[in-house]
Design an enzyme around this catalytic site. Structure first.
Site, PDB file in Angstrom:
ATOM      1  N   ASP A  64      49.309   7.136  -0.801  1.00 23.74           N
ATOM      2  CA  ASP A  64      49.924   8.244  -1.530  1.00 23.74           C
ATOM      3  C   ASP A  64      49.112   9.502  -1.245  1.00 23.74           C
ATOM      4  O   ASP A  64      48.137   9.786  -1.947  1.00 23.74           O
ATOM      5  CB  ASP A  64      49.926   7.978  -3.036  1.00 23.74           C
ATOM      6  N   ARG A  72      44.653  10.921  -2.221  1.00 27.44           N
ATOM      7  CA  ARG A  72      43.600   9.898  -2.148  1.00 27.44           C
ATOM      8  C   ARG A  72      42.462  10.347  -1.233  1.00 27.44           C
ATOM      9  O   ARG A  72      41.348   9.847  -1.339  1.00 27.44           O
ATOM     10  CB  ARG A  72      44.171   8.578  -1.630  1.00 27.44           C
ATOM     11  N   ARG A 135      54.173  18.020  -8.927  1.00 28.04           N
ATOM     12  CA  ARG A 135      54.291  17.319  -7.641  1.00 28.04           C
ATOM     13  C   ARG A 135      55.665  17.535  -7.008  1.00 28.04           C
ATOM     14  O   ARG A 135      55.864  17.213  -5.833  1.00 28.04           O
ATOM     15  CB  ARG A 135      54.053  15.823  -7.843  1.00 28.04           C
ATOM     16  N   LYS A 165      60.620   9.289  -2.361  1.00 24.76           N
ATOM     17  CA  LYS A 165      60.509   8.841  -3.743  1.00 24.76           C
ATOM     18  C   LYS A 165      60.941   9.956  -4.709  1.00 24.76           C
ATOM     19  O   LYS A 165      60.956  11.123  -4.307  1.00 24.76           O
ATOM     20  CB  LYS A 165      59.091   8.350  -4.048  1.00 24.76           C
ATOM     21  N   HIS A 166      61.345   9.616  -5.898  1.00 23.16           N
ATOM     22  CA  HIS A 166      61.527   8.292  -6.488  1.00 23.16           C
ATOM     23  C   HIS A 166      63.033   8.096  -6.689  1.00 23.16           C
ATOM     24  O   HIS A 166      63.603   8.688  -7.607  1.00 23.16           O
ATOM     25  CB  HIS A 166      60.812   8.175  -7.819  1.00 23.16           C
ATOM     26  N   HIS A 178      53.899   5.144 -15.660  1.00 22.48           N
ATOM     27  CA  HIS A 178      52.716   4.293 -15.543  1.00 22.48           C
ATOM     28  C   HIS A 178      52.412   3.613 -16.880  1.00 22.48           C
ATOM     29  O   HIS A 178      51.803   2.542 -16.913  1.00 22.48           O
ATOM     30  CB  HIS A 178      51.499   5.113 -15.116  1.00 22.48           C
ATOM     31  N   ASP A 247      58.574   1.013  -6.866  1.00 23.67           N
ATOM     32  CA  ASP A 247      57.318   1.634  -7.264  1.00 23.67           C
ATOM     33  C   ASP A 247      56.395   0.485  -7.677  1.00 23.67           C
ATOM     34  O   ASP A 247      56.813  -0.686  -7.734  1.00 23.67           O
ATOM     35  CB  ASP A 247      57.558   2.629  -8.402  1.00 23.67           C
TER      36      ASP A 247
END
Length: 331
Positions: A64, A72, A135, A165-166, A178, A247
């Site tokens: 990601d 990351r 985002r 996504k998504h 999450h 996901d």
């Protein structure tokens, strides 16, 4: 080559013996890396090589790396970027998103990573949850589509496959999937004309990731990831023919035992189950409860692998200079 319908993570920056043996036996479609796996370019290249050696073929390794908050990889080794929603307001935003994609691809390929969980087709709303909002690539349908296409083209120019996504749209979620299961009450006609339309216009991207949220006007009982009705819309109405992954299957938006979560997603029509945390007991449970890829899913895997892009050479410092100049003029 018989593959299992999984993308798995690993525990740390080096592949452990148990992991190597497990991946060799299970043969997942691919792997995903997180911050716990990433230290230096040299270390990441070795980890990618070890993951592929474990399965005996050049399996996809993804990450990601959206830029902005979901990154990351960061300084000092890799390029950094502003939030996508901020960049979307720039006068030459389409060019900036292409440059962003190309720069991200350069960082990824130099480390052995060949797939990125981007672009996003989600449309930002006034009440979009903060975990997603900045985002997003815009608050208007046309802007999101334009920017997503540009970033995807930039990724592929740099030899990196994309994951859209998504699907079919996370912008109306007011909860963090999450942690909770978001529910969307908007009527289907509005969703078709707006949220779903963005993904319809982006339906040629090679891979896609489902959204863990409930669309109450279509299937009030199942999140899209586990809803045959929603996957039918994704395939037929949106027209997405690429490889469809969930996901992260361990997110709290989903309920029940992990193996049952995966089975429901595959039964609904997902091709691949994404499991990110690298916990061996969970990966073993998933592998033991699921059969290998067959039929249409196997064909979609073959198509993705056949369409892997080659790197197109550029002067990357010139690309970075153009990005900085355009962004600096806007700021």
């Amino acid at each position: 080559m018989a593959l299992s319908p999984f993308i798995f993570g690993c525990r740390g920056p080096c592949l452990e013996v148990q992991e190597r043996q497990f991946f060799a036996k299970v043969q997942p479609f691919g792997f995903i890396l997180f911050s716990r796996n990433l230290e230096t370019p040299t270390q990441i290249r070795q980890l990618c090589a070890d993951l592929r050696a474990a399965v005996g073929w050049h399996a996809p390794v993804m990450i990601d790396q959206e830029g902005g908050r979901v990154s990351r990889l960061g300084a000092p080794h890799w390029f950094e970027f502003p939030p996508a929603l901020d960049q979307a307001a720039a006068p030459q935003s389409e060019r900036l998103f292409w440059l962003r994609g190309r720069l991200i691809a350069e960082n990824l390929r130099s480390c052995g990573i060949d797939s990125n969980c981007a672009p996003l087709g989600d449309i930002a709303q006034a009440d979009t949850h903060a975990v997603l909002k900045n985002r997003c690539y815009g608050s208007a349908l046309s802007a999101v589509v334009t920017h997503a296409r540009a970033l995807h083209q930039g990724l592929r120019h740099g030899g990196v496959s994309g994951v859209l996504k998504h699907i079919p749209g996370h912008g109306r979620a007011t909860l963090d999937s999450h942690l909770d299961l978001p529910r969307v009450s908007e009527d289907r006609n509005r969703l078709e004309r707006h949220d779903f339309e963005a993904f319809r216009q982006l339906n040629r991207i090679e891979m896609g990731m489902t959204a863990h949220l409930v669309f109450e006007d279509i299937d009030p009982d199942h999140p899209a990831t586990q809803s045959a009705a929603m996957i039918d819309i994704i395939r037929k109405d949106i027209g997405f023919a690429g490889l469809l992954m969930t996901d992260d299957i361990s997110m709290e938006a989903l309920s029940g035992p992990l193996d049952l979560r995966a089975q429901k997603a595959l039964a609904a029509g997902c091709d691949i189950v994404l499991h990110c945390n690298g916990q061996m007991d969970q990966m073993q449970l998933l592998a033991e409860s699921t059969e290998e890829l067959t039929g249409p899913s196997q064909m979609r895997v073959a198509q993705v692998l056949a369409q892997r892009p080659d790197v197109q050479p550029v002067d990357i410092q010139q690309v970075k200079a153009e990005f900085d100049t355009l962004l600096g003029e806007f700021r």
